[in-house]
Design a protein around this motif. Structure first.
Motif, PDB file in Angstrom:
ATOM      1  N   LEU A 105      15.514  21.740  37.442  1.00 21.89           N
ATOM      2  CA  LEU A 105      16.225  20.733  38.217  1.00 21.89           C
ATOM      3  C   LEU A 105      15.700  19.346  37.853  1.00 21.89           C
ATOM      4  O   LEU A 105      14.490  19.150  37.706  1.00 21.89           O
ATOM      5  CB  LEU A 105      16.017  21.000  39.714  1.00 21.89           C
ATOM      6  CG  LEU A 105      16.887  20.239  40.696  1.00 21.89           C
ATOM      7  CD1 LEU A 105      18.349  20.650  40.546  1.00 21.89           C
ATOM      8  CD2 LEU A 105      16.428  20.504  42.118  1.00 21.89           C
ATOM      9  N   ILE A 106      16.593  18.386  37.701  1.00 24.76           N
ATOM     10  CA  ILE A 106      16.208  17.024  37.350  1.00 24.76           C
ATOM     11  C   ILE A 106      15.551  16.362  38.555  1.00 24.76           C
ATOM     12  O   ILE A 106      16.005  16.526  39.689  1.00 24.76           O
ATOM     13  CB  ILE A 106      17.444  16.214  36.897  1.00 24.76           C
ATOM     14  CG1 ILE A 106      18.056  16.849  35.645  1.00 24.76           C
ATOM     15  CG2 ILE A 106      17.090  14.763  36.644  1.00 24.76           C
ATOM     16  CD1 ILE A 106      19.400  16.300  35.269  1.00 24.76           C
ATOM     17  N   THR A 107      14.496  15.594  38.298  1.00 25.07           N
ATOM     18  CA  THR A 107      13.778  14.903  39.366  1.00 25.07           C
ATOM     19  C   THR A 107      14.719  13.985  40.137  1.00 25.07           C
ATOM     20  O   THR A 107      15.505  13.254  39.556  1.00 25.07           O
ATOM     21  CB  THR A 107      12.610  14.083  38.782  1.00 25.07           C
ATOM     22  OG1 THR A 107      11.769  14.969  38.041  1.00 25.07           O
ATOM     23  CG2 THR A 107      11.804  13.421  39.870  1.00 25.07           C
ATOM     24  N   GLY A 108      14.652  14.054  41.465  1.00 29.95           N
ATOM     25  CA  GLY A 108      15.500  13.248  42.329  1.00 29.95           C
ATOM     26  C   GLY A 108      16.817  13.920  42.697  1.00 29.95           C
ATOM     27  O   GLY A 108      17.615  13.356  43.428  1.00 29.95           O
ATOM     28  N   THR A 109      17.025  15.125  42.199  1.00 25.11           N
ATOM     29  CA  THR A 109      18.272  15.840  42.434  1.00 25.11           C
ATOM     30  C   THR A 109      18.116  16.855  43.568  1.00 25.11           C
ATOM     31  O   THR A 109      17.091  17.513  43.688  1.00 25.11           O
ATOM     32  CB  THR A 109      18.707  16.569  41.147  1.00 25.11           C
ATOM     33  OG1 THR A 109      18.751  15.635  40.081  1.00 25.11           O
ATOM     34  CG2 THR A 109      20.072  17.196  41.310  1.00 25.11           C
ATOM     35  N   ALA A 110      19.168  16.990  44.373  1.00 25.71           N
ATOM     36  CA  ALA A 110      19.171  17.952  45.477  1.00 25.71           C
ATOM     37  C   ALA A 110      19.838  19.251  45.040  1.00 25.71           C
ATOM     38  O   ALA A 110      20.721  19.253  44.174  1.00 25.71           O
ATOM     39  CB  ALA A 110      19.916  17.373  46.672  1.00 25.71           C
ATOM     40  N   ALA A 111      19.412  20.338  45.654  1.00 19.86           N
ATOM     41  CA  ALA A 111      19.973  21.654  45.363  1.00 19.86           C
ATOM     42  C   ALA A 111      19.811  22.547  46.590  1.00 19.86           C
ATOM     43  O   ALA A 111      19.104  22.201  47.526  1.00 19.86           O
ATOM     44  CB  ALA A 111      19.272  22.280  44.167  1.00 19.86           C
ATOM     45  N   VAL A 112      20.488  23.682  46.553  1.00 20.47           N
ATOM     46  CA  VAL A 112      20.348  24.684  47.603  1.00 20.47           C
ATOM     47  C   VAL A 112      19.750  25.933  46.965  1.00 20.47           C
ATOM     48  O   VAL A 112      20.189  26.365  45.897  1.00 20.47           O
ATOM     49  CB  VAL A 112      21.721  25.011  48.246  1.00 20.47           C
ATOM     50  CG1 VAL A 112      21.601  26.179  49.198  1.00 20.47           C
ATOM     51  CG2 VAL A 112      22.273  23.803  48.951  1.00 20.47           C
ATOM     52  N   ILE A 113      18.761  26.491  47.605  1.00 22.05           N
ATOM     53  CA  ILE A 113      18.117  27.699  47.100  1.00 22.05           C
ATOM     54  C   ILE A 113      19.092  28.873  47.257  1.00 22.05           C
ATOM     55  O   ILE A 113      19.650  29.077  48.325  1.00 22.05           O
ATOM     56  CB  ILE A 113      16.812  27.975  47.861  1.00 22.05           C
ATOM     57  CG1 ILE A 113      15.837  26.828  47.634  1.00 22.05           C
ATOM     58  CG2 ILE A 113      16.198  29.307  47.425  1.00 22.05           C
ATOM     59  CD1 ILE A 113      14.620  26.867  48.521  1.00 22.05           C
ATOM     60  N   THR A 114      19.281  29.611  46.171  1.00 19.92           N
ATOM     61  CA  THR A 114      20.186  30.757  46.210  1.00 19.92           C
ATOM     62  C   THR A 114      19.442  32.088  46.191  1.00 19.92           C
ATOM     63  O   THR A 114      19.922  33.073  46.735  1.00 19.92           O
ATOM     64  CB  THR A 114      21.179  30.724  45.033  1.00 19.92           C
ATOM     65  OG1 THR A 114      20.450  30.691  43.808  1.00 19.92           O
ATOM     66  CG2 THR A 114      22.095  29.528  45.130  1.00 19.92           C
ATOM     67  N   LYS A 115      18.253  32.102  45.542  1.00 19.97           N
ATOM     68  CA  LYS A 115      17.504  33.355  45.435  1.00 19.97           C
ATOM     69  C   LYS A 115      16.028  33.043  45.214  1.00 19.97           C
ATOM     70  O   LYS A 115      15.691  32.139  44.467  1.00 19.97           O
ATOM     71  CB  LYS A 115      18.033  34.177  44.262  1.00 19.97           C
ATOM     72  CG  LYS A 115      17.361  35.506  44.072  1.00 19.97           C
ATOM     73  CD  LYS A 115      17.955  36.246  42.875  1.00 19.97           C
ATOM     74  CE  LYS A 115      17.231  37.554  42.630  1.00 19.97           C
ATOM     75  NZ  LYS A 115      17.719  38.202  41.422  1.00 19.97           N
ATOM     76  N   VAL A 116      15.178  33.816  45.872  1.00 18.08           N
ATOM     77  CA  VAL A 116      13.736  33.687  45.681  1.00 18.08           C
ATOM     78  C   VAL A 116      13.254  34.949  44.991  1.00 18.08           C
ATOM     79  O   VAL A 116      13.347  36.047  45.537  1.00 18.08           O
ATOM     80  CB  VAL A 116      12.998  33.488  47.026  1.00 18.08           C
ATOM     81  CG1 VAL A 116      11.499  33.370  46.792  1.00 18.08           C
ATOM     82  CG2 VAL A 116      13.517  32.256  47.741  1.00 18.08           C
ATOM     83  N   GLY A 117      12.771  34.785  43.772  1.00 25.32           N
ATOM     84  CA  GLY A 117      12.292  35.924  42.998  1.00 25.32           C
ATOM     85  C   GLY A 117      10.805  36.134  43.193  1.00 25.32           C
ATOM     86  O   GLY A 117      10.223  35.717  44.187  1.00 25.32           O
TER      87      GLY A 117
END
Length: 78
Positions: free
Chosen positions: A6-18
């Motif tokens: 993920l690019i620094t400063g970018t938001a995301a939603v966690i989809t899976k924790v391995g």
């Protein structure tokens, strides 16, 4: 995509924790759970570890652990 990419400063939603065993439990205990918004805020000068903003706190994790967390980037948010 994984959290380490993920690019620094970018938001995301966690989809899976391995991960397996103790590591996976530790990530879940720290609040890294699916459907949670996360923002990659900083990267250490040598590239490891990274700092993320999750919920209302800042967390630092190793790149090796970030590779095990799958995310979906949010478009238009930071």
């Amino acid at each position: 995509m994984t959290l380490n990419k993920l690019i620094t400063g970018t938001a995301a939603v966690i989809t899976k924790v391995g991960g397996e065993g103790v590591l996976r439990c530790r990530l879940l205990d720290m609040g890294i759970i699916p459907k949670t918004k996360v923002v990659k805020t900083k990267v250490a000068p040598l590239g490891d570890p990274i700092e993320i903003r999750i919920r209302d706190y800042t967390l630092t994790i190793r790149m090796e652990d970030a590779e095990k967390i799958e995310v979906k980037q949010l478009v238009g948010e930071d």
